[in-house]
Design an enzyme around this catalytic site. Structure first.
Site, PDB file in Angstrom:
ATOM      1  N   GLU A   1       0.829  -1.213   0.000  1.00 58.39           N
ATOM      2  CA  GLU A   1       0.000   0.000   0.000  1.00 58.39           C
ATOM      3  C   GLU A   1       0.861   1.258   0.000  1.00 58.39           C
ATOM      4  O   GLU A   1       0.448   2.301  -0.531  1.00 58.39           O
ATOM      5  CB  GLU A   1      -0.933  -0.009   1.210  1.00 58.39           C
ATOM      6  CG  GLU A   1      -1.963  -1.127   1.176  1.00 58.39           C
ATOM      7  CD  GLU A   1      -1.442  -2.453   1.714  1.00 58.39           C
ATOM      8  OE1 GLU A   1      -2.203  -3.424   1.719  1.00 58.39           O
ATOM      9  OE2 GLU A   1      -0.263  -2.520   2.133  1.00 58.39           O
TER      10      GLU A   1
ATOM     11  N   ASN B   1       3.704   1.482  -1.623  1.00 52.36           N
ATOM     12  CA  ASN B   1       4.101   1.623  -3.023  1.00 52.36           C
ATOM     13  C   ASN B   1       3.000   2.306  -3.840  1.00 52.36           C
ATOM     14  O   ASN B   1       3.270   3.185  -4.671  1.00 52.36           O
ATOM     15  CB  ASN B   1       4.394   0.245  -3.631  1.00 52.36           C
ATOM     16  CG  ASN B   1       5.581  -0.440  -2.998  1.00 52.36           C
ATOM     17  OD1 ASN B   1       6.419   0.190  -2.365  1.00 52.36           O
ATOM     18  ND2 ASN B   1       5.657  -1.753  -3.158  1.00 52.36           N
TER      19      ASN B   1
ATOM     20  N   ARG C   1       8.742  -9.110   9.896  1.00 52.57           N
ATOM     21  CA  ARG C   1       7.668  -8.161  10.182  1.00 52.57           C
ATOM     22  C   ARG C   1       6.789  -8.592  11.346  1.00 52.57           C
ATOM     23  O   ARG C   1       5.925  -7.835  11.786  1.00 52.57           O
ATOM     24  CB  ARG C   1       6.818  -7.971   8.929  1.00 52.57           C
ATOM     25  CG  ARG C   1       5.988  -9.189   8.581  1.00 52.57           C
ATOM     26  CD  ARG C   1       5.467  -9.233   7.154  1.00 52.57           C
ATOM     27  NE  ARG C   1       4.852  -8.017   6.692  1.00 52.57           N
ATOM     28  CZ  ARG C   1       4.421  -7.875   5.427  1.00 52.57           C
ATOM     29  NH1 ARG C   1       4.577  -8.872   4.544  1.00 52.57           N
ATOM     30  NH2 ARG C   1       3.864  -6.747   5.042  1.00 52.57           N
TER      31      ARG C   1
ATOM     32  N   ASN D   1      -3.779  -9.630  -3.480  1.00 52.36           N
ATOM     33  CA  ASN D   1      -2.436  -9.841  -2.921  1.00 52.36           C
ATOM     34  C   ASN D   1      -2.396 -11.068  -2.020  1.00 52.36           C
ATOM     35  O   ASN D   1      -1.989 -11.001  -0.852  1.00 52.36           O
ATOM     36  CB  ASN D   1      -1.982  -8.601  -2.143  1.00 52.36           C
ATOM     37  CG  ASN D   1      -1.033  -7.732  -2.938  1.00 52.36           C
ATOM     38  OD1 ASN D   1      -0.426  -8.177  -3.909  1.00 52.36           O
ATOM     39  ND2 ASN D   1      -0.902  -6.482  -2.537  1.00 52.36           N
TER      40      ASN D   1
ATOM     41  N   ASP E   1       1.785  -3.556  -7.586  1.00 48.58           N
ATOM     42  CA  ASP E   1       1.409  -2.349  -6.838  1.00 48.58           C
ATOM     43  C   ASP E   1       1.409  -1.139  -7.766  1.00 48.58           C
ATOM     44  O   ASP E   1       0.512  -0.286  -7.693  1.00 48.58           O
ATOM     45  CB  ASP E   1       2.391  -2.106  -5.693  1.00 48.58           C
ATOM     46  CG  ASP E   1       2.501  -3.286  -4.746  1.00 48.58           C
ATOM     47  OD1 ASP E   1       1.503  -4.021  -4.596  1.00 48.58           O
ATOM     48  OD2 ASP E   1       3.583  -3.480  -4.160  1.00 48.58           O
TER      49      ASP E   1
ATOM     50  N   ASP F   1      11.218  -1.399  -5.621  1.00 48.21           N
ATOM     51  CA  ASP F   1       9.840  -1.876  -5.562  1.00 48.21           C
ATOM     52  C   ASP F   1       8.840  -0.845  -6.050  1.00 48.21           C
ATOM     53  O   ASP F   1       7.642  -1.097  -6.047  1.00 48.21           O
ATOM     54  CB  ASP F   1       9.473  -2.248  -4.117  1.00 48.21           C
ATOM     55  CG  ASP F   1      10.232  -3.467  -3.622  1.00 48.21           C
ATOM     56  OD1 ASP F   1      11.157  -3.917  -4.330  1.00 48.21           O
ATOM     57  OD2 ASP F   1       9.917  -3.954  -2.523  1.00 48.21           O
TER      58      ASP F   1
END
Length: 361
Positions: free
Chosen positions: A62, A64, A135, A198, A287, A323
């Protein structure tokens, strides 16, 4: 590009009336919700076991999308959480440089900013990219309903023309899944909710995907690749998706490197072939495509042009190692992309040394 079954140019150039009404009322009020991370990559693309020095960048689905929209000049806000650390500062600086509204990005004193490591691999089909994520327990994993109902996030969501998030946000934690499953309650009556499926099998391994289904059930617009649609839904048939999701008005289906298609509930279909691209790295192209399509949607463009701008941003991401797109088309370049005839579109080639619409007159 073709319209099926027998659309006229006038049909191709119209958006679904309800969607057009939404975007024309508040053009450019765009919001994304999700995690950003710092990405590390070995210099000289060495294997991780041999790497001694690393470069860094910023990424996250999000994030990106949000930065690409803001770089195109569309007012965009990003809702998220960052750790009180240097990585969080790096992300804030990158977001500010892009022009994002960060007023709804909270700082977490207890949890760290997430990171991931990008590794270049070599296999029988050539070089590839492997991602290693760190993460779990990140600041963004603590996104919850309070993150969206507290000010200023609450006002930002109510006033948004488009709110975009993805299945990754639903997957990072139970609290984040709960938050995005209630978007309909938090957005304005005219807000378009956009969801990129995704689907990441690793994030859902051993877990019930009901939160992902709940998020998809909120969507007006759904982005998905044909392969991930088959994996998650067991098919990639837009009509079956419309039948299963009463709120869904638009399906944007990406067929790998062949084409992308936009389907409306009323039966309109638009197909636009991908550009020919000299691919350096594929990460982030999806993205970028979503950002390009949403930019066109926010500007009130026809479905074919939305697809074209999506392809253009994806191409600009594919020709670099980052990215996010190396550059984005400005308003004049977006007009050139929209106005190019089909033959010109089919002949455009995108590679690091040439961006065809930039040199067009």
């Amino acid at each position: 590009m073709t319209t099926i079954p027998d659309g006229t140019p006038q049909q191709q150039e119209r958006l679904q009336p309800s969607a057009r009404d939404r975007e024309e009322e508040r053009v450019g009020a765009l919001v994304t919700i999700g995690e950003a991370m710092v990405v590390l990559y070995p210099e000289a693309h060495r294997p991780l076991a041999e790497a001694e020095t690393f470069g860094s960048d910023v990424g996250g689905a999000e994030f990106n999308v949000a930065t690409s929209l803001a770089r195109m000049g569309l007012p965009t806000a990003w809702i998220s959480r960052l750790g009180d650390d240097g990585f969080g500062e790096r992300i804030r600086a990158t977001a500010s440089d892009a022009g994002l509204d960060l007023s709804a990005v909270d700082t977490d004193d207890d949890r760290p900013t997430g990171i991931y490591v990008k590794e270049t691999t070599n296999g029988p089909d050539g070089a590839g990219t492997r991602m290693h994520y760190y993460r779990r327990g990140s600041a963004a994993s603590a996104i919850g309903r309070d993150s969206l109902t507290a000010e200023p996030a609450a006002s930002i969501l109510r006033d948004a023309a488009i709110v975009h998030t993805s299945g990754i946000t639903a997957a990072i934690s139970a609290s984040a899944a709960e938050a995005v499953s209630a978007l309909r309650e938090l957005t304005g009556e005219q807000t378009t909710i956009s969801v990129d499926l995704n689907h990441r099998p690793r994030l859902w391994q051993g877990r019930d995907t009901a939160p992902l289904d709940a998020l998809v059930g909120q969507a007006d617009t759904l982005f998905l690749g044909a392969d991930e649609a088959e994996r998650h839904f067991g098919h990639s048939d837009p009509q079956r998706l419309f039948d299963a999701h009463p709120l869904l008005e638009r399906v944007v289906l990406k067929d790998d490197a062949r084409r992308a298609s936009s389907y409306l509930r009323d039966g309109e279909e638009i197909h636009v072939p991908c550009l020919t691209v000299e691919v350096v790295e594929p990460v982030g192209a999806g993205d970028a495509f979503a950002a390009g399509y949403l930019a066109g949607l926010a500007e009130g463009r026809d479905a074919a042009t939305c697809l074209r701008i999506g392809h253009a941003l994806a191409a600009l991401t594919l020709i670099g190692h980052g990215d996010r797109p190396l550059t984005v088309p400005d308003a004049r370049e977006r007009a050139l992309i929209a106005d190019a005839d089909d033959d010109t579109w089919s002949r455009w080639r995108v590679h690091p040394g040439e961006i065809p619409w930039r040199s067009a007159t």
